[in-house]
Design a protein around this motif. Structure first.
Motif, PDB file in Angstrom:
ATOM      1  N   ASP A  66     -12.828   7.642  -9.718  1.00 33.05           N
ATOM      2  CA  ASP A  66     -11.541   6.984  -9.888  1.00 33.05           C
ATOM      3  C   ASP A  66     -11.446   5.776  -8.977  1.00 33.05           C
ATOM      4  OD1 ASP A  66      -8.969   6.242 -10.282  1.00 33.05           O
ATOM      5  OD2 ASP A  66      -8.077   8.174  -9.781  1.00 33.05           O
ATOM      6  N   GLN A  67     -11.437   4.574  -9.582  1.00 33.08           N
ATOM      7  CA  GLN A  67     -11.315   3.346  -8.814  1.00 33.08           C
ATOM      8  C   GLN A  67      -9.890   2.819  -8.803  1.00 33.08           C
ATOM      9  OE1 GLN A  67     -14.720   0.472  -8.962  1.00 33.08           O
ATOM     10  NE2 GLN A  67     -14.900   1.338 -10.992  1.00 33.08           N
ATOM     11  N   ILE A  68      -8.982   3.467  -9.502  1.00 27.99           N
ATOM     12  CA  ILE A  68      -7.646   2.927  -9.703  1.00 27.99           C
ATOM     13  C   ILE A  68      -6.620   3.592  -8.802  1.00 27.99           C
ATOM     14  CG2 ILE A  68      -5.786   2.615 -11.380  1.00 27.99           C
ATOM     15  CD1 ILE A  68      -7.939   2.477 -13.535  1.00 27.99           C
ATOM     16  N   LYS A  69      -6.637   4.924  -8.714  1.00 29.87           N
ATOM     17  CA  LYS A  69      -5.600   5.650  -7.987  1.00 29.87           C
ATOM     18  C   LYS A  69      -5.881   5.650  -6.490  1.00 29.87           C
ATOM     19  CE  LYS A  69      -4.606   8.576 -11.961  1.00 29.87           C
ATOM     20  NZ  LYS A  69      -4.648   9.940 -12.513  1.00 29.87           N
ATOM     21  N   LEU A  70      -5.888   4.461  -5.919  1.00 33.17           N
ATOM     22  CA  LEU A  70      -6.087   4.291  -4.484  1.00 33.17           C
ATOM     23  C   LEU A  70      -4.799   3.762  -3.875  1.00 33.17           C
ATOM     24  CD1 LEU A  70      -9.583   2.559  -4.507  1.00 33.17           C
ATOM     25  CD2 LEU A  70      -9.102   4.959  -4.080  1.00 33.17           C
ATOM     26  N   PRO A  71      -4.453   4.166  -2.655  1.00 34.43           N
ATOM     27  CA  PRO A  71      -3.239   3.664  -2.021  1.00 34.43           C
ATOM     28  C   PRO A  71      -3.298   2.157  -1.816  1.00 34.43           C
ATOM     29  CG  PRO A  71      -4.083   5.596  -0.876  1.00 34.43           C
ATOM     30  CD  PRO A  71      -5.132   5.185  -1.857  1.00 34.43           C
ATOM     31  N   ASP A  72      -2.133   1.505  -1.829  1.00 39.05           N
ATOM     32  CA  ASP A  72      -2.029   0.064  -1.640  1.00 39.05           C
ATOM     33  C   ASP A  72      -1.581  -0.209  -0.206  1.00 39.05           C
ATOM     34  OD1 ASP A  72      -1.412  -2.586  -1.561  1.00 39.05           O
ATOM     35  OD2 ASP A  72      -0.286  -2.615  -3.436  1.00 39.05           O
ATOM     36  N   PRO A  73      -2.458  -0.776   0.662  1.00 41.64           N
ATOM     37  CA  PRO A  73      -2.087  -0.979   2.063  1.00 41.64           C
ATOM     38  C   PRO A  73      -0.958  -1.976   2.242  1.00 41.64           C
ATOM     39  CG  PRO A  73      -4.149  -2.080   1.570  1.00 41.64           C
ATOM     40  CD  PRO A  73      -3.802  -1.238   0.376  1.00 41.64           C
ATOM     41  N   VAL A  74      -0.853  -2.974   1.363  1.00 49.55           N
ATOM     42  CA  VAL A  74       0.234  -3.952   1.457  1.00 49.55           C
ATOM     43  C   VAL A  74       1.568  -3.272   1.193  1.00 49.55           C
ATOM     44  CG1 VAL A  74       1.196  -6.066   0.495  1.00 49.55           C
ATOM     45  CG2 VAL A  74      -1.277  -5.851   0.790  1.00 49.55           C
ATOM     46  N   GLN A  75       1.608  -2.454   0.146  1.00 50.64           N
ATOM     47  CA  GLN A  75       2.832  -1.730  -0.170  1.00 50.64           C
ATOM     48  C   GLN A  75       3.215  -0.781   0.960  1.00 50.64           C
ATOM     49  OE1 GLN A  75       2.580   0.810  -3.603  1.00 50.64           O
ATOM     50  NE2 GLN A  75       4.776   0.831  -3.918  1.00 50.64           N
ATOM     51  N   MET A  76       2.220  -0.160   1.580  1.00 51.46           N
ATOM     52  CA  MET A  76       2.494   0.750   2.690  1.00 51.46           C
ATOM     53  C   MET A  76       3.125   0.004   3.864  1.00 51.46           C
ATOM     54  SD  MET A  76      -0.966   3.061   2.576  1.00 51.46           S
ATOM     55  CE  MET A  76      -0.560   4.036   4.011  1.00 51.46           C
ATOM     56  N   GLU A  77       2.623  -1.209   4.167  1.00 51.96           N
ATOM     57  CA  GLU A  77       3.178  -1.998   5.261  1.00 51.96           C
ATOM     58  C   GLU A  77       4.604  -2.453   4.943  1.00 51.96           C
ATOM     59  OE1 GLU A  77       2.013  -2.618   8.331  1.00 51.96           O
ATOM     60  OE2 GLU A  77       0.478  -1.161   7.790  1.00 51.96           O
ATOM     61  N   LEU A  78       4.844  -2.818   3.685  1.00 54.19           N
ATOM     62  CA  LEU A  78       6.189  -3.229   3.273  1.00 54.19           C
ATOM     63  C   LEU A  78       7.174  -2.073   3.420  1.00 54.19           C
ATOM     64  CD1 LEU A  78       5.408  -5.403   0.117  1.00 54.19           C
ATOM     65  CD2 LEU A  78       6.255  -6.212   2.330  1.00 54.19           C
ATOM     66  N   CYS A  79       6.705  -0.886   3.078  1.00 50.13           N
ATOM     67  CA  CYS A  79       7.562   0.293   3.228  1.00 50.13           C
ATOM     68  C   CYS A  79       7.901   0.538   4.699  1.00 50.13           C
ATOM     69  CB  CYS A  79       6.876   1.524   2.638  1.00 50.13           C
ATOM     70  SG  CYS A  79       6.819   1.527   0.843  1.00 50.13           S
ATOM     71  N   LYS A  80       6.911   0.343   5.580  1.00 50.51           N
ATOM     72  CA  LYS A  80       7.164   0.499   7.022  1.00 50.51           C
ATOM     73  C   LYS A  80       8.193  -0.515   7.505  1.00 50.51           C
ATOM     74  CE  LYS A  80       2.616   2.303   8.302  1.00 50.51           C
ATOM     75  NZ  LYS A  80       1.372   2.005   9.057  1.00 50.51           N
ATOM     76  N   LEU A  81       8.041  -1.767   7.059  1.00 50.99           N
ATOM     77  CA  LEU A  81       8.981  -2.815   7.461  1.00 50.99           C
ATOM     78  C   LEU A  81      10.387  -2.514   6.966  1.00 50.99           C
ATOM     79  CD1 LEU A  81       6.819  -6.020   6.866  1.00 50.99           C
ATOM     80  CD2 LEU A  81       7.636  -5.155   9.066  1.00 50.99           C
ATOM     81  N   GLN A  82      10.465  -2.036   5.717  1.00 48.67           N
ATOM     82  CA  GLN A  82      11.763  -1.705   5.147  1.00 48.67           C
ATOM     83  C   GLN A  82      12.428  -0.587   5.946  1.00 48.67           C
ATOM     84  OE1 GLN A  82      11.641  -0.664   1.020  1.00 48.67           O
ATOM     85  NE2 GLN A  82      13.850  -0.581   0.803  1.00 48.67           N
ATOM     86  N   TYR A  83      11.639   0.398   6.333  1.00 47.80           N
ATOM     87  CA  TYR A  83      12.173   1.504   7.137  1.00 47.80           C
ATOM     88  C   TYR A  83      12.685   0.995   8.486  1.00 47.80           C
ATOM     89  CZ  TYR A  83      12.227   5.695  10.034  1.00 47.80           C
ATOM     90  OH  TYR A  83      12.591   6.689  10.900  1.00 47.80           O
ATOM     91  N   GLN A  84      11.906   0.103   9.127  1.00 51.33           N
ATOM     92  CA  GLN A  84      12.311  -0.442  10.418  1.00 51.33           C
ATOM     93  C   GLN A  84      13.588  -1.271  10.298  1.00 51.33           C
ATOM     94  OE1 GLN A  84       8.850  -2.562  11.738  1.00 51.33           O
ATOM     95  NE2 GLN A  84       7.719  -0.702  12.262  1.00 51.33           N
ATOM     96  N   ILE A  85      13.709  -2.041   9.215  1.00 52.76           N
ATOM     97  CA  ILE A  85      14.918  -2.840   8.990  1.00 52.76           C
ATOM     98  C   ILE A  85      16.139  -1.939   8.844  1.00 52.76           C
ATOM     99  CG2 ILE A  85      16.089  -4.361   7.336  1.00 52.76           C
ATOM    100  CD1 ILE A  85      13.298  -5.634   6.826  1.00 52.76           C
TER     101      ILE A  85
END
Length: 214
Positions: free
Chosen positions: A180-199
């Motif tokens: 499976d080459q598709i169902k991999l986590p997206d590191p950019v999305q993960m960082e955006l989620c962290k930023l959103q949580y911090q905000i």
């Protein structure tokens, strides 16, 4: 003859597009790995020119470039294969799957060990670049287009440029079975989620401070 039967079985096992055993003989992976076994034998016996001739002929015929000095374990599968490059001091374990456009290379003109060591049961996605004399741990996955410049532990999934580990599981996994080459986590999305949580946390603190100041 045993390694020929082994290569036939691994291609049939890992490519769902194959319908009949005879189709195996149309796969560039089949010829590139068999020719590498021969070239590597000559290389070990210091017949370097003959070894390089075989590897270069293989490159012209299949689009897969494997230096005859590379050490390759059992049941390697190179899917499609065009543009794959495997360097001289590269070491590849058992049950590894490599997709097209992958480079297992070095980072300069240094002597000695300068290419990566790939563990067992590793999957390397299309277009990934693994550059340097470090190890990719057993049962790990390298996402498509990832650039790996440092060691990856066992049982990890990494993606991005440069590579970032986005999943690490103590439980043993075998990515080569999933393919499976598709169902991999997206590191950019993960960082955006962290930023959103911090905000959101900062907003709560501001509201609290405003109430205390009233």
């Amino acid at each position: 003859m045993g390694f020929i039967r082994e290569e036939i079985s691994v291609i049939k096992e890992r490519d769902p597009a194959i319908k009949k055993t005879l189709e195996v003989f149309l796969y560039p992976s089949f010829y590139s790995i068999l020719s590498h076994r021969i070239a590597h034998w000559f290389y070990k016996h210091k017949r370097y020119f003959i070894a390089r001739c075989i590897s270069q002929l293989n490159r012209w015929l299949t689009g897969i470039e494997i230096h005859p000095g590379a050490k390759i374990g059992k049941r390697l599968f190179i899917d499609h294969g065009m543009g794959v490059v495997i360097g001289e001091t590269c070491e590849i374990g058992d049950n590894v799957t490599i997709y097209q456009g992958v480079t297992l290379g070095g980072t300069g003109k240094e002597k000695g060990k300068r290419h990566p060591t790939i563990g067992n049961n590793v999957m390397i996605g299309a277009g990934a670049k693994v550059l340097g004399p470090f190890k990719i741990g057993d049962n790990s996955r390298i996402g498509s287009g990832t650039v790996v410049l440092g060691e990856i532990p066992e049982n990890c999934t990494c993606v991005g440029i440069p590579a970032r580990i986005v999943k690490r599981d103590n439980q043993k996994i075998d990515p080569c079975k999933a393919l499976d080459q598709i169902k991999l986590p997206d590191p950019v999305q993960m960082e955006l989620c962290k930023l959103q949580y911090q905000i959101e946390e900062l907003k709560k603190r501001i509201v609290k401070l405003e109430k205390e100041g009233d």
